[in-house]
Write a protein that holds these residues in place. Structure first.
Motif, short mmCIF file in Angstrom:
data_model
loop_
_atom_site.label_atom_id
_atom_site.label_comp_id
_atom_site.label_asym_id
_atom_site.label_seq_id
_atom_site.Cartn_x
_atom_site.Cartn_y
_atom_site.Cartn_z
N GLY A 1 -38.00 6.02 44.52
CA GLY A 1 -37.13 5.74 45.66
C GLY A 1 -37.28 6.75 46.79
O GLY A 1 -36.75 6.53 47.88
N TYR A 2 -38.01 7.84 46.55
CA TYR A 2 -38.21 8.83 47.61
C TYR A 2 -39.08 8.20 48.71
O TYR A 2 -40.23 7.86 48.47
N ARG A 3 -38.51 8.00 49.89
CA ARG A 3 -39.20 7.30 50.98
C ARG A 3 -39.81 5.98 50.50
O ARG A 3 -40.89 5.59 50.95
N GLY A 4 -39.14 5.35 49.53
CA GLY A 4 -39.61 4.06 49.02
C GLY A 4 -40.69 4.15 47.95
O GLY A 4 -41.25 3.12 47.55
N TYR A 5 -41.00 5.35 47.43
CA TYR A 5 -42.01 5.46 46.36
C TYR A 5 -41.56 4.65 45.15
O TYR A 5 -40.43 4.77 44.70
N GLY B 1 -50.96 8.81 43.49
CA GLY B 1 -51.42 7.56 42.89
C GLY B 1 -50.24 6.83 42.26
O GLY B 1 -49.43 7.44 41.56
N ILE B 2 -50.13 5.52 42.54
CA ILE B 2 -49.05 4.72 41.95
C ILE B 2 -49.54 4.19 40.61
O ILE B 2 -50.56 3.50 40.56
N PRO B 3 -48.84 4.51 39.51
CA PRO B 3 -49.30 4.03 38.21
C PRO B 3 -49.28 2.51 38.14
O PRO B 3 -48.42 1.87 38.74
N GLY B 4 -50.24 1.95 37.41
CA GLY B 4 -50.34 0.49 37.33
C GLY B 4 -51.37 0.08 36.29
O GLY B 4 -51.37 0.58 35.18
N GLU B 5 -52.27 -0.82 36.71
CA GLU B 5 -53.21 -1.45 35.78
C GLU B 5 -54.41 -0.57 35.42
O GLU B 5 -55.09 -0.84 34.44
N GLU C 1 -63.43 17.97 52.28
CA GLU C 1 -61.96 18.00 52.32
C GLU C 1 -61.35 16.68 52.81
O GLU C 1 -60.15 16.48 52.68
N ALA C 2 -62.19 15.79 53.38
CA ALA C 2 -61.64 14.59 54.04
C ALA C 2 -60.97 13.65 53.06
O ALA C 2 -61.53 13.31 52.01
N VAL C 3 -59.75 13.22 53.40
CA VAL C 3 -58.99 12.30 52.56
C VAL C 3 -58.44 11.16 53.42
O VAL C 3 -58.39 11.26 54.64
N LYS C 4 -58.02 10.08 52.76
CA LYS C 4 -57.32 9.00 53.48
C LYS C 4 -56.31 8.36 52.53
O LYS C 4 -56.40 8.52 51.31
N VAL C 5 -55.36 7.63 53.12
CA VAL C 5 -54.34 6.94 52.32
C VAL C 5 -54.77 5.48 52.17
O VAL C 5 -55.16 4.83 53.15
N LEU C 6 -54.71 4.95 50.94
CA LEU C 6 -55.06 3.55 50.68
C LEU C 6 -54.01 2.62 51.30
O LEU C 6 -52.90 3.05 51.62
N PRO C 7 -54.36 1.33 51.42
CA PRO C 7 -53.42 0.36 52.02
C PRO C 7 -52.09 0.24 51.27
O PRO C 7 -51.12 -0.28 51.83
N ASP C 8 -51.98 0.75 50.01
CA ASP C 8 -50.68 0.71 49.32
C ASP C 8 -49.68 1.66 49.97
O ASP C 8 -48.50 1.69 49.60
N GLY C 9 -50.16 2.46 50.94
CA GLY C 9 -49.26 3.35 51.69
C GLY C 9 -49.00 4.68 51.00
O GLY C 9 -48.34 5.55 51.57
N TRP C 10 -49.51 4.89 49.79
CA TRP C 10 -49.25 6.11 49.04
C TRP C 10 -50.51 6.82 48.54
O TRP C 10 -50.66 8.02 48.76
N THR C 11 -51.37 6.08 47.84
CA THR C 11 -52.47 6.72 47.13
C THR C 11 -53.41 7.43 48.09
O THR C 11 -54.00 6.80 48.97
#
Ligand code: MF3
Ligand code: CO
Length: 253
Positions: free
Chosen positions: A59-63, A78-82, A209-219
């Motif tokens: 629930g933290y910022r919708g996590y 990373g959002i746990p899942g499959e 060092e370059a990173v990006k956020v996946l379309p799930d908005g979190w990972t």
């Protein structure tokens, strides 16, 4: 403003952080090939409920989950899942807990089965970078002495520090001042004082060092898709030096 905690408050954080560490121990024991990241989430949810505590993340910022589980090229959040763990993977588990108004926050990266030498070295260097940073988290030093300690261990081993995410103060909120980068100029930044409590987060990439956020908005993932590791502890500055609060509490005999 960096909030100074009283002895009584630090004792409360020992409780929340101790439970955080117990949950981490239990989750770490589950890590093996064939386990899905969602299995870790379900167990975490069960432990948290059984212990009557709260996830700091859900629930933290919708996590959407109780913990973060980040595999290989996933850096943090990373959002746990499959996704199913396979031999040769590395997996970071991040657990945050609130008990009686005080927070604990911790992450560990585990090896899944047999892992190649370079990835295993990344995990070990990240662990050591956190150890170096904890050692600098003491009265008389300044904040960016801590940041510099992460950076020098990581850079000297040929890896990159993540710059887009930082460690943080912690206490009655999950995120308090200050922000604690994994890089910085020694002998600069706020002076460290007893009663400060920090979540130090070593986040290290094996490539750039370059990173990006996946379309799930979190990972958060590495742009070059190379592996990344994460170790985090909640630490209090005491008159006697740093105290890692995220340790399992000794059972009374
Ligand atoms: N340890 C991480 C942090 O302090 C985990 C946060 S996950 C979130 O930022 F979902 F709560 F954002
Ligand atoms: Co944190």
């Amino acid at each position: 403003m960096i909030i100074i905690k009283s002895t009584r408050e630090i004792e409360k954080m020992r409780v929340s952080c101790g439970i955080t560490a117990e949950i981490m121990e239990n989750l770490g024991r589950m890590v093996e090939p064939g386990v899905a990241t969602g299995d870790l989430e379900r167990e975490a949810a069960r432990f948290i409920q059984e212990m009557g505590v709260h996830s700091a993340f859900k629930g933290y910022r919708g996590y959407p989950a109780h913990i973060c589980v980040s595999v290989n090229e996933e850096v943090v959040h990373g959002i746990p899942g499959e996704r199913v763990l396979a031999a040769g993977d590395i997996v970071s588990i991040d657990v945050g807990i609130e008990v009686d108004g005080y927070y604990g926050d911790m992450a560990r990266t585990f090896l899944v089965g047999k892992v190649n030498g370079e990835k295993a070295r990344l995990v070990e260097v990240t662990r050591l970078a956190l150890e170096d940073a904890v050692e600098k988290t003491r009265e008389g030093n300044r904040l960016f002495d801590v940041s510099h300690a992460f950076e020098s261990r990581v850079v000297s081993q040929g890896f990159s520090v993540v710059r887009d995410y930082v460690g943080h103060g912690i206490g009655m909120k999950l995120h308090e001042d200050p922000q604690i980068p994994n890089f910085g100029t020694p002998h600069t930044g706020p002076r460290l004082k007893p009663g400060m409590t920090f979540a130090l987060e070593a986040m290290v990439n094996s490539g750039t060092e370059a990173v990006k956020v996946l379309p799930d908005g979190w990972t958060v993932v590495t742009r070059d898709k190379k592996a990344s590791a994460h170790f985090e502890d909640t630490v209090a500055i005491t008159g006697e030096g740093p105290e890692i609060l995220t340790c399992p509490r000794k059972k009374k005999q």
